[in-house]
Design an enzyme around this catalytic site. Structure first.
Site, short mmCIF file in Angstrom:
data_model
loop_
_atom_site.label_atom_id
_atom_site.label_comp_id
_atom_site.label_asym_id
_atom_site.label_seq_id
_atom_site.Cartn_x
_atom_site.Cartn_y
_atom_site.Cartn_z
N ASP A 327 -2.20 -21.73 -45.67
CA ASP A 327 -3.15 -22.78 -45.33
C ASP A 327 -4.12 -22.27 -44.25
O ASP A 327 -3.71 -22.02 -43.11
CB ASP A 327 -2.40 -24.01 -44.81
CG ASP A 327 -3.29 -25.23 -44.66
OD1 ASP A 327 -4.49 -25.06 -44.37
OD2 ASP A 327 -2.79 -26.36 -44.81
N HIS A 358 -5.40 -25.19 -48.35
CA HIS A 358 -5.32 -26.50 -47.70
C HIS A 358 -5.70 -27.58 -48.70
O HIS A 358 -6.85 -27.66 -49.15
CB HIS A 358 -6.26 -26.55 -46.49
CG HIS A 358 -6.12 -27.78 -45.66
ND1 HIS A 358 -5.03 -28.01 -44.83
CD2 HIS A 358 -6.91 -28.89 -45.54
CE1 HIS A 358 -5.17 -29.17 -44.23
NE2 HIS A 358 -6.29 -29.73 -44.65
#
Length: 438
Positions: A327, A358
């Site tokens: 992420d 993300h």
């Protein structure tokens, strides 16, 4: 032809072959890694075993294409910035709050149909979607609503005050972790649809609001189970350190753009010149809620009231958090994910993948693995609770039968108390909200 020319050609071919071999080895390694199922990190419980048994998408893993797995920024941008092409329309309800403020509920309906949403007596489950704290309705949210519609659910998006076209009727904005507005919205949904189960999903920083609500309300949240896609847990540190400069700049620009529409109204309580001169998300958050014309709150005091994990021990429903190790917005998983929370609290489940970006987790350009997991998770938790209720009812009937039999043998005058007969019945000790933690 010079004698060294053939030797140079052979050497060049050998170098190219070596590079191709190394590239192919890395590609095969990535493919084998993508086939591995993600890790489910949680405290051992009956519900955890049931989820692993029934959620096929969890066992199968995300299995992204090689291009998606190698480029987490591409997944992030595609899911968060790119315009969605899902065939979903929305009908809006405005809800007036106790202080006369307004929030908006956008109910998703299929684009091809013209009929209104289901009646209040419909048992179809409701999926309450909480977008990120900046109010941006992303492609990920739209696709989630489309997937929920296909499964027979009724998705609805919660819009905060003056976000996503919602009108500003009071000189008050919703703080990062203040669940008061969401609490009124949930009560309204519960009142209008008393026969429907309620599931909740948050995206990115929207997890701050959802976790705050679940912590403050506890077992009175009216929620069957909840889920968070790429949540930000350590929010104060995230605002202070910031995300990569491109995402940071886009979020700052987006927030200033929608706030500029209310410059005159908000100017009565906020120093708008100072707000538009801010260079970071931390400075912007301080200008909105800390250093205003009517309050002087320190940064640490603000987060004592708005930290999403401040009441995490009071959460009484299952919460599934889907996160990826790559992420780019959240940061390093070892320092930004509260692993101890998932290992000690039976209500929290962390599904950690190697790739996904993300709020990405893309299988293709139009579908996300995380949505498949969520819908299977909602179904499995509902089935688990039904099984628990049946077990509880059966246990009560057996207990009642034993008491009647004992009373018959001992006669009417016997002072024997039936509840002592089942003093060790676990179902009589715990309510249904906590029965799955045994």
């Amino acid at each position: 032809m010079p004698l060294w020319a053939p030797a140079l050609c052979i050497a060049s071919l050998a170098v190219l072959a070596l590079l191709a071999r190394r590239w192919l080895a890395r590609y095969l390694q990535d493919v084998s890694d993508s086939d591995h199922a993600p890790r489910l990190i949680c405290k051992p419980s009956a519900l955890a075993k049931y989820l692993l048994k029934t959620c096929l998408a969890v066992r199968a893993g995300s299995q992204p294409l090689w291009l998606w797995s190698r480029l987490p920024h591409l997944q992030t941008v595609w899911s968060g910035v790119w315009t969605a092409g899902a065939a979903v329309h929305f009908t809006r309800d405005y809800l007036q709050l106790a202080d006369e403020g307004l929030v908006a509920l956008d109910w998703a309906v299929a684009a091809a149909g013209t009929r209104r949403r289901s009646s209040s007596n419909s048992p179809a489950p409701i999926v309450l979607v909480i977008p990120n704290s900046f109010g941006k309705i992303t492609s990920n949210v739209i696709k989630l609503c489309a997937s929920a519609l296909d499964c027979g659910h009724r998705p609805v998006i919660f819009n905060r005050r003056c976000q996503n076209g919602c009108l500003l009727t009071t000189l008050k904005l919703q703080q990062f972790g203040d669940p008061s507005d969401l609490r009124e919205a949930v009560r309204y949904i519960r009142y209008k649809h008393p026969n429907a189960r309620l599931f909740t999903v948050s995206e990115s920083t929207g997890a701050g609001l959802l976790l705050s609500y679940l912590g403050e309300c506890g077992s009175s949240s009216y929620v069957t189970c909840a889920a968070c896609i790429s949540p930000i847990f350590r929010c104060q540190e995230w605002f202070e350190k910031g995300s990569p400069w491109l995402y940071h700049w886009l979020l700052l620009l987006y927030q200033k753009t929608w706030l500029s529409r209310y410059t005159t109204a908000l100017g009565e309580i906020i120093d708008m010149e100072k707000l538009f001169a801010t260079q970071t998300l931390k400075e912007l958050e301080e200008a909105l809620f800390c250093q205003t014309k009517k309050s002087n709150l320190t940064w640490d005091a603000y987060w004592e009231k708005n930290d999403p994990l401040r009441d995490v021990d009071e959460v009484a429903v299952p919460v599934l958090c889907i996160c990826s190790q790559d992420d780019p917005c959240r940061g390093d998983a070892d320092t930004t994910l509260p692993f101890e929370l998932f290992e000690t609290n039976p209500h929290f489940f962390l599904l950690l993948t190697k790739h996904g970006g993300h709020c990405g987790f893309l299988k293709s350009r139009s579908s996300a693995w995380s949505h498949d997991v969520l819908l299977e998770y909602f179904k499995s938790v509902s089935e688990f609770f039904v099984t628990e209720e049946r077990t509880k009812s059966l246990s009560k009937r057996k207990c009642a039968g034993a008491v009647n039999s004992m009373s018959y043998k001992c006669g009417r005058g016997n002072s024997y108390r039936g509840d002592a007969f089942c003093s060790h019945n676990i179902h009589e000790i715990f309510s249904w909200q906590r029965s799955y933690t045994r």
